[in-house]
Design a protein around this motif. Sequence first.
Motif, PDB file in Angstrom:
ATOM      1  N   LYS A  10       6.064   7.610  -4.910  1.00  0.00           N
ATOM      2  CA  LYS A  10       5.836   8.753  -3.955  1.00  0.00           C
ATOM      3  C   LYS A  10       7.039   8.520  -2.912  1.00  0.00           C
ATOM      4  CE  LYS A  10       3.119  11.445  -2.697  1.00  0.00           C
ATOM      5  NZ  LYS A  10       2.954  12.853  -3.076  1.00  0.00           N
TER       6      LYS A  10
ATOM      7  N   ASN B 137       0.829  -1.125  -0.040  1.00  0.00           N
ATOM      8  CA  ASN B 137       0.190   0.081  -0.155  1.00  0.00           C
ATOM      9  C   ASN B 137       0.954   1.159  -0.084  1.00  0.00           C
ATOM     10  OD1 ASN B 137      -2.335  -1.141   0.193  1.00  0.00           O
ATOM     11  ND2 ASN B 137      -2.236  -1.699   2.028  1.00  0.00           N
ATOM     12  N   ILE B 138       1.901   1.234  -0.465  1.00  0.00           N
ATOM     13  CA  ILE B 138       3.125   2.283  -0.513  1.00  0.00           C
ATOM     14  C   ILE B 138       3.288   2.547  -2.198  1.00  0.00           C
ATOM     15  CG2 ILE B 138       5.391   3.080   0.037  1.00  0.00           C
ATOM     16  CD1 ILE B 138       5.154   1.650   2.533  1.00  0.00           C
ATOM     17  N   SER B 139       3.199   3.777  -2.503  1.00  0.00           N
ATOM     18  CA  SER B 139       3.520   4.050  -3.777  1.00  0.00           C
ATOM     19  C   SER B 139       4.966   4.195  -3.910  1.00  0.00           C
ATOM     20  CB  SER B 139       2.897   5.217  -4.377  1.00  0.00           C
ATOM     21  OG  SER B 139       3.660   5.915  -5.536  1.00  0.00           O
TER      22      SER B 139
ATOM     23  N   GLY C 180       6.738   6.785   4.913  1.00  0.00           N
ATOM     24  CA  GLY C 180       5.603   8.188   4.486  1.00  0.00           C
ATOM     25  C   GLY C 180       4.778   8.335   5.585  1.00  0.00           C
ATOM     26  N   PRO C 181       3.875   9.247   5.637  1.00  0.00           N
ATOM     27  CA  PRO C 181       2.975   9.659   6.765  1.00  0.00           C
ATOM     28  C   PRO C 181       1.965   8.639   7.001  1.00  0.00           C
ATOM     29  CG  PRO C 181       2.534  10.981   4.496  1.00  0.00           C
ATOM     30  CD  PRO C 181       3.828  10.091   4.356  1.00  0.00           C
ATOM     31  N   LYS C 182       1.520   7.550   6.185  1.00  0.00           N
ATOM     32  CA  LYS C 182       0.665   6.853   6.540  1.00  0.00           C
ATOM     33  C   LYS C 182       0.955   5.714   7.372  1.00  0.00           C
ATOM     34  CE  LYS C 182      -1.934   7.778   2.273  1.00  0.00           C
ATOM     35  NZ  LYS C 182      -2.815   6.952   1.125  1.00  0.00           N
ATOM     36  N   PHE C 183       2.284   5.262   7.378  1.00  0.00           N
ATOM     37  CA  PHE C 183       2.844   4.121   7.983  1.00  0.00           C
ATOM     38  C   PHE C 183       4.199   4.499   8.991  1.00  0.00           C
ATOM     39  CE2 PHE C 183       0.695   2.697   3.989  1.00  0.00           C
ATOM     40  CZ  PHE C 183      -0.118   1.826   4.525  1.00  0.00           C
TER      41      PHE C 183
ATOM     42  N   ARG D 114       7.146   2.114  10.347  1.00  0.00           N
ATOM     43  CA  ARG D 114       6.901   0.886   9.566  1.00  0.00           C
ATOM     44  C   ARG D 114       8.420   0.286   9.440  1.00  0.00           C
ATOM     45  NH1 ARG D 114       3.622  -1.161   5.641  1.00  0.00           N
ATOM     46  NH2 ARG D 114       4.220  -3.590   5.433  1.00  0.00           N
TER      47      ARG D 114
ATOM     48  N   ARG E  80       9.977  11.212  -1.739  1.00  0.00           N
ATOM     49  CA  ARG E  80      10.266  11.462  -0.391  1.00  0.00           C
ATOM     50  C   ARG E  80      11.656  11.225   0.118  1.00  0.00           C
ATOM     51  NH1 ARG E  80       4.589   9.109   0.524  1.00  0.00           N
ATOM     52  NH2 ARG E  80       5.838   7.111   0.989  1.00  0.00           N
TER      53      ARG E  80
END
Length: 527
Positions: A308, A303-305, A483-486, A489, A312
Motif C-alpha cells: 500500500k 503496521n504499514i503495508s 498513510g492515513p493511519k500514521f 510519522r 501511495r
Amino acid sequence: MCGIIGIAGASDVAAALYDGLTVLQHRGQDAAGIATMDGHRLRLHKGNGLVKEVFDAPAMELLTGRVGIGHCRYPTAGSEGSDEAQPFYVNSPYGIALAHNGNLINTDALRRLVFEQDRRNVNTESDSEVLLNVFAHELQAQGELSPAAAIRAVQGVHRRCAGGYAVVCMVMGLGLVAFRDPNGIRPLVLGKREPPASVGAPSGAMPSAGTAIAPEGAPTGKGIAPEGAPTEAGGRTEWAVASESVALDVLGFVRERDVLPGEAVVIGDDGSLHTQVVAEARPSTPCIFEYVYFARPDSMIENISVHKARMRMGVTLGQKILRLRPDHDIDVVIPIPDTSRDAALEIANVLGVKYREGFVKNRYVGRTFIMPGQGERRRSVRRKLNTIPLEFRNRVVLLVDDSIVRGTTSQQIVQMARDAGARKVYLASAAPPVRYPNIYGIDMPSAEELVAHGRSEEEIEKLLGCDWLVYQDLADLEAAVAGPKFPGRQFDSSCFSGEYVTGVEPGYFERVQQLRSDDAKRKRRGA
C-alpha cells in the motif's frame, strides 16, 4: 542490508529457518548461515552463496535443535570473504551465536574497547562480530544466566553501540534473544504460533500469565509477562522473530507486532517470552528505504503495508507529474521490474494512460543494486532485463523506477528503451534524489558514487540520457509511507535529506568511503 530470523519451536527448527531464509533471500545474496541449539551443543553451518547453495541435505541433518537463528547477507563494509558469513559464535560466556542486520557507526572505537577493556579478540572486519563480543561481555558481567540477566545485557549493548541494528542471538542454556536499536531504524517483527489443540483440552486454552521482568535501573517501559510455556493442555507456544513479516507468514506464525525500538526480547528454551524496553526513549524512525526498495510488497513493517505504501507513492508522484505537465504527451507507463510495479500502476491510473509491462526479467540474476562492483552491475543489467519492443515502438514512454542510486542501471535501461524504438523516454523515480550515503546498513557507499550527489536534476537528466526526469518530493514520500493511519510519522530518510538521527562523528564519512567504495572493494578482492 541482511535478512535475519530466529525461532524457538517445539521441535527441530532448521527446516523452518531454511524456508524463512529463502523468503528473505532478496535482502542478501552473498552468504547464508544457520545455527541451532541442541541441548548444550551448538550446531552451525554457513558459507558464501544463496541459501539453496549453502545448505544441502547432509548439512541440514546436522542442524538439530528446537531453537535456532538464520542469516542471509550482502556486504556493506569490510571484506567479502567467507569468514564474514553469519551467524558468528563465541564460547564465553556459555556459548553465544549472533546474527545482525544493520550497521554500527562507532565500530572502530568499540573494537578498541572490546580488545583493551573487555579483553576480547575480534577476528574479522565485521561490525557484527564486534556487536557479538559487546553483548557477550555485558552478559558475562551479570554473573548469572537468566532472562533478566540477558535483558540487562541488551541494555548494556544499547549504552555502548550506536547505529541501526536488529539482532537475533542464541545463548546456550537460555534460549533466543532478540533486540532492536533505540531508534528502530532496522526492522524486526515478532510472531507466535499456538500448539494444536490436544484431545480433551479446553477450547482456546492459553498459558497463564506471570510477571514482567524489569531489569535494575532500566527506564520504565512496556513489559510483557512471560508466556508460552508448556501447559496442562499439552504442547507449547512457538515464537519467531524476523526482518520481515512475510517470513513469519510462510511458516504459519501469526504476526504479533514489531519489536519496539530499544526493546529486548528473550524466549526461554521452555517457550516462555520475556520483553522489556531497556533504552532511553527516542523518536522511532524506521528506515524509509525498506518501503521504497528492500522489503517485499507482501510484508508489513511498523503496521504499514509495503504494498500500500508503494501504491501511495505512485499516486503522489502521478499528481506531481500532472502539476508539472498537465498537457503531457505520455503514451504508456512501463515499470522497471520488480519493485516499481505498484507505483507505476497508480501513476498510470492518475495520468489516465496505459500501463504496460515492457521488460522481461531474468530471475536467475541477482538484484543489481547489491552487486559487489560497478563493472558487475553494468554487465548484469543486460543479462537481467530484455525489452518487449512492441511496447516501446514509436511511443512516448514513462519508465518508473523505485529509486535511482548510482545511475548505472537507469542509464542503460533508458538506452534499451531507445533501442527498442521509443520516440521519447521519460524517467520517474518513486523516491527523491539519493544524495547522501546510508550509514545504517544499506550499501550506498561514498557520496561521490551517487549520481545525484552534487548535481541538479537537470544535470542528472542529461547524464542518464532521458528526455525528462522527475523525482518524488521527500515530503510526499514520507506522507505516502505513513498513510492515513500514521500522519506525521517520522522516518530515517537520511540518504535523501542528509540528516542522521544518531549524529555522525567527524571523519566518519571518510572512513566509510575507504571501506565501501567500489575502488576499495576491488582492492580488497585483489582486482
